[in-house]
Design an enzyme around this catalytic site. Sequence first.
Site, PDB file in Angstrom:
ATOM      1  NE  ARG A  46       7.697 -92.785 -29.753  1.00 50.55           N
ATOM      2  CZ  ARG A  46       8.498 -93.864 -29.865  1.00 50.55           C
ATOM      3  NH1 ARG A  46       9.738 -93.736 -30.305  1.00 50.55           N
ATOM      4  NH2 ARG A  46       8.049 -95.064 -29.536  1.00 50.55           N
ATOM      5  CE1 TYR A  98      10.622 -67.114 -25.196  1.00 52.93           C
ATOM      6  CE2 TYR A  98      11.401 -69.295 -24.580  1.00 52.93           C
ATOM      7  CZ  TYR A  98      10.372 -68.414 -24.805  1.00 52.93           C
ATOM      8  OH  TYR A  98       9.082 -68.845 -24.637  1.00 52.93           O
ATOM      9  CG  ASP A 169      16.335 -69.072 -30.246  1.00 56.60           C
ATOM     10  OD1 ASP A 169      15.687 -68.830 -31.296  1.00 56.60           O
ATOM     11  OD2 ASP A 169      15.793 -69.289 -29.147  1.00 56.60           O
ATOM     12  CE  LYS A 194       7.129 -67.814 -29.629  1.00 54.92           C
ATOM     13  NZ  LYS A 194       8.437 -67.851 -28.994  1.00 54.92           N
TER      14      LYS A 194
HETATM   15  C1  LIG Z   1       9.092 -68.607 -28.072  1.00 59.56           C
HETATM   16  C2  LIG Z   1      10.557 -68.760 -28.127  1.00 59.56           C
HETATM   17  C3  LIG Z   1      11.175 -69.959 -27.771  1.00 59.56           C
HETATM   18  C4  LIG Z   1      10.392 -71.161 -27.233  1.00 59.56           C
HETATM   19  O1  LIG Z   1       9.523 -71.668 -28.184  1.00 59.56           O
HETATM   20  P1  LIG Z   1       8.116 -72.402 -27.823  1.00 59.56           P
HETATM   21  O2  LIG Z   1       7.615 -72.764 -29.163  1.00 59.56           O
HETATM   22  O3  LIG Z   1       7.287 -71.413 -27.090  1.00 59.56           O
HETATM   23  O4  LIG Z   1       8.443 -73.571 -26.973  1.00 59.56           O
HETATM   24  C5  LIG Z   1      12.557 -70.040 -27.889  1.00 59.56           C
HETATM   25  N1  LIG Z   1      13.291 -68.986 -28.295  1.00 59.56           N
HETATM   26  C6  LIG Z   1      12.735 -67.820 -28.648  1.00 59.56           C
HETATM   27  C7  LIG Z   1      13.600 -66.709 -29.107  1.00 59.56           C
HETATM   28  C8  LIG Z   1      11.358 -67.661 -28.573  1.00 59.56           C
HETATM   29  O5  LIG Z   1      10.813 -66.491 -28.903  1.00 59.56           O
END
Ligand SMILES: *Cc1c(COP(=O)(O)O)cnc(C)c1O
Length: 379
Positions: A46, A98, A169, A194
Amino acid sequence: MHFETIAIRVGQEPDPATGSVIVPIYATSTFRRQSIEQEGGYEYSRVANPTRAAAEQCLAALEGGKYCLLFASGMAAESAVIGLLKPGEHVVCIRDVYGGTMSLLRLAEGRGIRYTYVDATRLEEVAGAIRPETRLLWLESPTNPLTYVVDLQALAELGHAHGLLVVVDNTFATPYLQNPLALGADIVVHSATKYLGGHSDLIGGALVYNRDDLHDPLWDQQAVGGGILSPFESWLLLRGLKTLAVRMRAHEANAMAVARYLQEHPKVEQVLYPGLPDHPHHALARRQMRGFGGMLAVYLKGGREQAVRFCESTRLFLLASSLGGVESLIGYPPVMSHASLTPEERAERGITENLVRLSVGLEHIDDLLADLEQALAKV
Ligand SMILES: *Cc1c(COP(=O)(O)O)cnc(C)c1O
């Protein structure tokens, strides 16, 4: 070293025990100590794990950051950042953010965190929302789902002038197209689910940053908070990162062709893709990014009925949440990513009933265009 070389080599020296060229999946919860007094080395997975450490080193280098922490999801990474806030503190957040980030802020409200949404394309609106108790400026560019681009450098300067922590982000752009730390951000957030993973086979998240003073508190959020990325998923992420550059170039070529095709289609009202010269922030995107990515938003002529029929008629573009994988996806933001908003909140953000979002994958462009053509014929 160039981006492609970093992606394939940094953190990934052949395994010292066996010479294995690929970083092994260290599927172990714990590590034997040489002595009770042992300093350094691995202790417990962890806290640190060699597969995760390799992926962290690689992603840190790709973003131009000193530190990277990997989490079990993008939302776990976001929670770690919001976890730095104390009750009574306030967040200024880009409005076109998001959907999960909105849910997280709503959750944080329960322990006294306050927030205000702003149109971050307007600096004076952002400045006007900053209060004495504001601690954090949360940004995203290009945004989801409308692909708006905001001036990260100017916003970071504004945030720092008020002593704020500036968080970006960078999921849509990826480090291949944009490095927010170089533009002044303090923390970069990624959903590794993604483009970084890139093959729709993992859920993961990351924070990348340079500031030494942020390391102890963020490391606590990861190692004590416990929402870590597993060794297997760290290994999948490493595999995805190796081809990030070639994938992003191919995503962009396909997305540009899809954008141009849809723009000319009589059933389409408007296409939003930062690579199109008539995108409202095209000039800024050219300056701030090294390319335009694989996401686009489409306003169809008509309303909900046309949009739903389109989404349910594509065959290659799969109707699914998520984005950034090799397969093309189609989404309907009013009911999928932005379902938690009221109709008024959606209208305020430009998320109207005729809006469809595309994640353009790496299938052959002729097949993708043929799929869109047959689906639009049914609208
Ligand atoms: C999918 C996404 C998230 C969240 O990520 P997860 O891996 O689904 O928890 C945050 N910001 C953006 C822009 C995203 O597309």
